[in-house]
Design a protein around this motif. Structure first.
Motif, PDB file in Angstrom:
ATOM      1  N   LEU A  39      73.047  48.719  78.548  1.00  0.00           N
ATOM      2  CA  LEU A  39      72.448  47.507  77.993  1.00  0.00           C
ATOM      3  C   LEU A  39      72.577  47.483  76.480  1.00  0.00           C
ATOM      4  CD1 LEU A  39      69.140  46.980  79.999  1.00  0.00           C
ATOM      5  CD2 LEU A  39      71.089  45.423  79.872  1.00  0.00           C
ATOM      6  N   LEU A  40      72.414  48.641  75.870  1.00  0.00           N
ATOM      7  CA  LEU A  40      72.526  48.745  74.420  1.00  0.00           C
ATOM      8  C   LEU A  40      73.904  48.290  73.957  1.00  0.00           C
ATOM      9  CD1 LEU A  40      70.771  49.788  72.053  1.00  0.00           C
ATOM     10  CD2 LEU A  40      71.807  52.010  72.391  1.00  0.00           C
ATOM     11  N   VAL A  41      74.920  48.717  74.660  1.00  0.00           N
ATOM     12  CA  VAL A  41      76.285  48.328  74.301  1.00  0.00           C
ATOM     13  C   VAL A  41      76.503  46.833  74.548  1.00  0.00           C
ATOM     14  CG1 VAL A  41      78.718  48.693  74.827  1.00  0.00           C
ATOM     15  CG2 VAL A  41      77.168  50.635  74.727  1.00  0.00           C
ATOM     16  N   LEU A  42      75.962  46.318  75.649  1.00  0.00           N
ATOM     17  CA  LEU A  42      76.105  44.897  75.945  1.00  0.00           C
ATOM     18  C   LEU A  42      75.460  44.046  74.856  1.00  0.00           C
ATOM     19  CD1 LEU A  42      76.883  42.576  77.851  1.00  0.00           C
ATOM     20  CD2 LEU A  42      74.702  42.927  79.024  1.00  0.00           C
ATOM     21  N   CYS A  43      74.300  44.468  74.393  1.00  0.00           N
ATOM     22  CA  CYS A  43      73.603  43.711  73.359  1.00  0.00           C
ATOM     23  C   CYS A  43      74.315  43.773  72.013  1.00  0.00           C
ATOM     24  CB  CYS A  43      72.178  44.226  73.215  1.00  0.00           C
ATOM     25  SG  CYS A  43      71.130  43.881  74.635  1.00  0.00           S
ATOM     26  N   CYS A  44      75.186  44.757  71.836  1.00  0.00           N
ATOM     27  CA  CYS A  44      75.974  44.870  70.605  1.00  0.00           C
ATOM     28  C   CYS A  44      77.394  44.343  70.825  1.00  0.00           C
ATOM     29  CB  CYS A  44      75.998  46.321  70.131  1.00  0.00           C
ATOM     30  SG  CYS A  44      74.387  46.919  69.605  1.00  0.00           S
ATOM     31  N   HIS A  45      77.523  43.332  71.645  1.00  0.00           N
ATOM     32  CA  HIS A  45      78.832  42.752  71.954  1.00  0.00           C
ATOM     33  C   HIS A  45      79.492  42.222  70.685  1.00  0.00           C
ATOM     34  CE1 HIS A  45      81.789  39.990  73.773  1.00  0.00           C
ATOM     35  NE2 HIS A  45      81.724  40.812  74.807  1.00  0.00           N
ATOM     36  N   PRO A  46      80.811  42.394  70.543  1.00  0.00           N
ATOM     37  CA  PRO A  46      81.498  41.955  69.317  1.00  0.00           C
ATOM     38  C   PRO A  46      81.359  40.469  69.022  1.00  0.00           C
ATOM     39  CG  PRO A  46      82.902  43.407  70.614  1.00  0.00           C
ATOM     40  CD  PRO A  46      81.714  43.108  71.462  1.00  0.00           C
ATOM     41  N   SER A  47      81.064  39.646  70.024  1.00  0.00           N
ATOM     42  CA  SER A  47      80.919  38.209  69.778  1.00  0.00           C
ATOM     43  C   SER A  47      79.658  37.882  68.991  1.00  0.00           C
ATOM     44  CB  SER A  47      80.893  37.449  71.108  1.00  0.00           C
ATOM     45  OG  SER A  47      79.737  37.782  71.852  1.00  0.00           O
ATOM     46  N   LEU A  48      78.737  38.823  68.907  1.00  0.00           N
ATOM     47  CA  LEU A  48      77.479  38.588  68.207  1.00  0.00           C
ATOM     48  C   LEU A  48      77.547  39.078  66.767  1.00  0.00           C
ATOM     49  CD1 LEU A  48      74.956  39.779  70.944  1.00  0.00           C
ATOM     50  CD2 LEU A  48      75.520  37.431  70.361  1.00  0.00           C
ATOM     51  N   ALA A  49      76.949  38.337  65.869  1.00  0.00           N
ATOM     52  CA  ALA A  49      76.793  38.807  64.496  1.00  0.00           C
ATOM     53  C   ALA A  49      75.784  39.962  64.495  1.00  0.00           C
ATOM     54  CB  ALA A  49      76.304  37.668  63.604  1.00  0.00           C
ATOM     55  N   PRO A  50      75.861  40.865  63.517  1.00  0.00           N
ATOM     56  CA  PRO A  50      74.934  42.011  63.499  1.00  0.00           C
ATOM     57  C   PRO A  50      73.460  41.650  63.658  1.00  0.00           C
ATOM     58  CG  PRO A  50      76.676  42.361  61.913  1.00  0.00           C
ATOM     59  CD  PRO A  50      76.886  40.969  62.452  1.00  0.00           C
ATOM     60  N   PRO A  51      72.929  40.619  62.958  1.00  0.00           N
ATOM     61  CA  PRO A  51      71.504  40.298  63.174  1.00  0.00           C
ATOM     62  C   PRO A  51      71.193  39.909  64.613  1.00  0.00           C
ATOM     63  CG  PRO A  51      72.314  39.259  61.170  1.00  0.00           C
ATOM     64  CD  PRO A  51      73.519  39.780  61.892  1.00  0.00           C
ATOM     65  N   ALA A  52      72.124  39.203  65.253  1.00  0.00           N
ATOM     66  CA  ALA A  52      71.898  38.803  66.641  1.00  0.00           C
ATOM     67  C   ALA A  52      71.918  40.008  67.569  1.00  0.00           C
ATOM     68  CB  ALA A  52      72.964  37.790  67.067  1.00  0.00           C
ATOM     69  N   ARG A  53      72.793  40.975  67.305  1.00  0.00           N
ATOM     70  CA  ARG A  53      72.820  42.195  68.110  1.00  0.00           C
ATOM     71  C   ARG A  53      71.479  42.920  68.028  1.00  0.00           C
ATOM     72  NH1 ARG A  53      78.608  44.900  66.222  1.00  0.00           N
ATOM     73  NH2 ARG A  53      79.861  43.009  66.358  1.00  0.00           N
ATOM     74  N   ILE A  54      70.936  42.948  66.836  1.00  0.00           N
ATOM     75  CA  ILE A  54      69.683  43.672  66.619  1.00  0.00           C
ATOM     76  C   ILE A  54      68.534  43.026  67.393  1.00  0.00           C
ATOM     77  CG2 ILE A  54      67.941  44.188  64.872  1.00  0.00           C
ATOM     78  CD1 ILE A  54      70.354  44.558  62.915  1.00  0.00           C
ATOM     79  N   VAL A  55      68.357  41.706  67.239  1.00  0.00           N
ATOM     80  CA  VAL A  55      67.201  41.074  67.885  1.00  0.00           C
ATOM     81  C   VAL A  55      67.339  41.092  69.405  1.00  0.00           C
ATOM     82  CG1 VAL A  55      66.764  39.622  65.875  1.00  0.00           C
ATOM     83  CG2 VAL A  55      68.165  38.711  67.726  1.00  0.00           C
ATOM     84  N   LEU A  56      68.567  40.954  69.899  1.00  0.00           N
ATOM     85  CA  LEU A  56      68.752  40.958  71.346  1.00  0.00           C
ATOM     86  C   LEU A  56      68.475  42.340  71.926  1.00  0.00           C
ATOM     87  CD1 LEU A  56      69.488  39.090  73.639  1.00  0.00           C
ATOM     88  CD2 LEU A  56      71.884  39.738  73.353  1.00  0.00           C
ATOM     89  N   THR A  57      68.883  43.381  71.240  1.00  0.00           N
ATOM     90  CA  THR A  57      68.620  44.734  71.727  1.00  0.00           C
ATOM     91  C   THR A  57      67.133  45.050  71.686  1.00  0.00           C
ATOM     92  OG1 THR A  57      70.786  45.419  70.912  1.00  0.00           O
ATOM     93  CG2 THR A  57      69.232  47.160  71.448  1.00  0.00           C
ATOM     94  N   LEU A  58      66.453  44.581  70.659  1.00  0.00           N
ATOM     95  CA  LEU A  58      65.010  44.799  70.591  1.00  0.00           C
ATOM     96  C   LEU A  58      64.314  44.165  71.789  1.00  0.00           C
ATOM     97  CD1 LEU A  58      64.355  44.267  66.794  1.00  0.00           C
ATOM     98  CD2 LEU A  58      63.956  46.355  68.077  1.00  0.00           C
ATOM     99  N   ARG A  59      64.789  42.999  72.209  1.00  0.00           N
ATOM    100  CA  ARG A  59      64.193  42.339  73.377  1.00  0.00           C
ATOM    101  C   ARG A  59      64.575  43.049  74.666  1.00  0.00           C
ATOM    102  NH1 ARG A  59      61.421  37.082  74.294  1.00  0.00           N
ATOM    103  NH2 ARG A  59      62.955  36.777  75.934  1.00  0.00           N
ATOM    104  N   ALA A  60      65.873  43.271  74.866  1.00  0.00           N
ATOM    105  CA  ALA A  60      66.344  43.747  76.165  1.00  0.00           C
ATOM    106  C   ALA A  60      66.150  45.236  76.363  1.00  0.00           C
ATOM    107  CB  ALA A  60      67.826  43.389  76.333  1.00  0.00           C
ATOM    108  N   VAL A  61      66.399  46.020  75.326  1.00  0.00           N
ATOM    109  CA  VAL A  61      66.328  47.482  75.452  1.00  0.00           C
ATOM    110  C   VAL A  61      64.965  48.002  75.005  1.00  0.00           C
ATOM    111  CG1 VAL A  61      67.404  49.669  74.817  1.00  0.00           C
ATOM    112  CG2 VAL A  61      68.810  47.628  75.106  1.00  0.00           C
TER     113      VAL A  61
END
Length: 409
Positions: free
Chosen positions: A104-126
């Motif tokens: 899940l951590l890797v999915l939330c850091c998908h290259p299509s996302l900007a770094p801030p979006a990766r961070i907030v999504l991982t905080l929610r999902a992981v």
């Protein structure tokens, strides 16, 4: 417990249905149901299975209501019924087994996302943090953060990202993990200084440390990951002494250092010593070095404050932020006197990220008290107490204000 199980539940749904964004929404609804039902009815024998069942039913119902996805819904209806969807048991005997949370951590850091979006999504999902908790971590209004979370999930869906193991190619894997340390840092901070009635959430700090260890095994030469792990274990080593018998906050200078976790301190010192000698310096190594200076001092008065000041100067050059400036001010006050520290908070007093943050007022109050401006210090302590969302911190700040008031009587 529900939040601790959230990544596993989300992984089960994302793997089965393939729609991460919808699965994440369903898991959040299941967590809300658990929060309202479990206290009254008791925790189910298989809490993960309960959450998966509820989330899968919500997800199926949502999909049935979307006419544009009717065919997909009919195809899913032919699959195994949701109540039979269960999380596979963790295999503690196999340390190399695939970990759903890491995937899940890797999915939330998908290259299509900007770094801030990766961070907030991982905080929610992981991390399982709420939107409000993420907003506080970023010093942003909650509606703004809610929009960021929503946009991040929409971007993942549009990119066709799937729940899959981490990429095999080393370069791609390193790129995907580039924003992971900051995510884990924020999760740890939320656990170490929690919102609400308790000062700490051991589950969050433990999960952040666990995930950081996992990432370090994947990226053993990454100095930032090693520095972050050192920072976490050195900071968490002080946790047993941060609260008194009544749960009240005990500041660093007043802590019983005999209660610090010496094994964790030894691990952290070894980590930071190695990474400073062998890896390029990034923002986490200096923070870990500051934590190491505190850990090595047998008494508060033995702290090498000039060294702390020097490291903060390095940190401000690498990663300037208003919070770093405030911490630097405290170190300056301890090394050169309170008036030397008072000048720095004035440079960030108008920063919009701090106007509603208690830390600015608490630092100014402490320094004003040291220089003898007691009325101003009391007002700042009271302002800080009103702004903090941590009840132990709120009580501590109010006690500081009351102590000043009584001293003037």
């Amino acid at each position: 417990m529900p939040r601790r199980l959230a990544p596993r539940v989300l992984a089960a749904l994302a793997r089965r249905y393939g729609d991460f964004a919808s699965a994440e929404d369903a898991v959040q609804e299941a967590l809300l149901s658990a929060a309202t039902q479990w206290p009254a009815r008791g925790v189910p024998e298989r809490p993960d299975g309960w959450l998966i069942t509820v989330a899968a039913r919500r997800l199926t119902g949502q999909l049935r209501g979307e006419t544009a996805r009717r065919r997909r819904t009919e195809r899913w209806a032919a699959l195994t019924p949701p109540q039979e969807l269960v999380a596979p048991p963790a295999d503690a005997a196999d340390p190399g087994a695939a970990d759903d949370t890491l995937t899940l951590l890797v999915l939330c850091c998908h290259p299509s996302l900007a770094p801030p979006a990766r961070i907030v999504l991982t905080l929610r999902a992981v991390g399982g943090l709420t939107t409000a908790e993420i907003a506080r971590a970023f010093l942003l209004p909650e509606p703004t953060m809610a929009q960021r979370v929503s946009r991040a999930k929409q971007r993942v869906r549009a990119a066709g990202a799937r729940f899959a193991p981490p990429p095999e190619r080393e370069r791609e894997r390193a790129e995907r993990y580039r924003s992971v340390p900051h995510v884990l840092y924020l999760i740890f901070n939320e656990g170490y200084t929690a919102t609400g009635p308790e000062l700490t959430r051991g589950g969050l700090t433990g999960e952040a440390i666990r995930l950081t260890r996992m990432v370090r095994r994947l990226l053993p030469e990454d100095g930032e990951v090693a520095g972050l792990l050192a920072l976490m274990v050195l900071t968490d080593a002080r946790r047993p002494a941060r609260t008194g018998p009544d749960g009240a906050l005990v500041p660093l200078a007043e802590q019983d250092r005999a209660r610090w976790d010496r094994a964790a301190i030894a691990e952290g010192l070894a980590l930071i010593g190695h990474t400073l000698a062998h890896a390029p310096v990034g923002p986490y190594q200096p923070q870990a070095a500051i934590a190491a200076v505190h850990a090595e001092a047998e008494r508060a008065e033995d702290t090498d404050w000039p060294q702390v000041v020097g490291v903060y100067e390095v940190l401000r050059a690498l990663a300037p932020s208003p919070v770093v400036t405030l911490n630097h001010a405290v170190a300056l006050a301890m090394a050169r006197g309170p008036r030397a520290g008072l000048a720095l908070p004035e440079s960030v007093v108008d920063d919009p990220r701090l106007t509603r943050h208690h830390r600015l007022y608490a630092v100014r109050a402490h320094l004003l008290e040291l220089v003898g401006e007691l009325a101003a210090a009391r007002a700042e302590f009271q302002a800080a107490a009103r702004l903090t969302t941590s009840l132990p911190k709120q009580r501590y700040l109010r006690r500081r204000a009351a102590r000043i008031e009584h001293a003037g009587e």
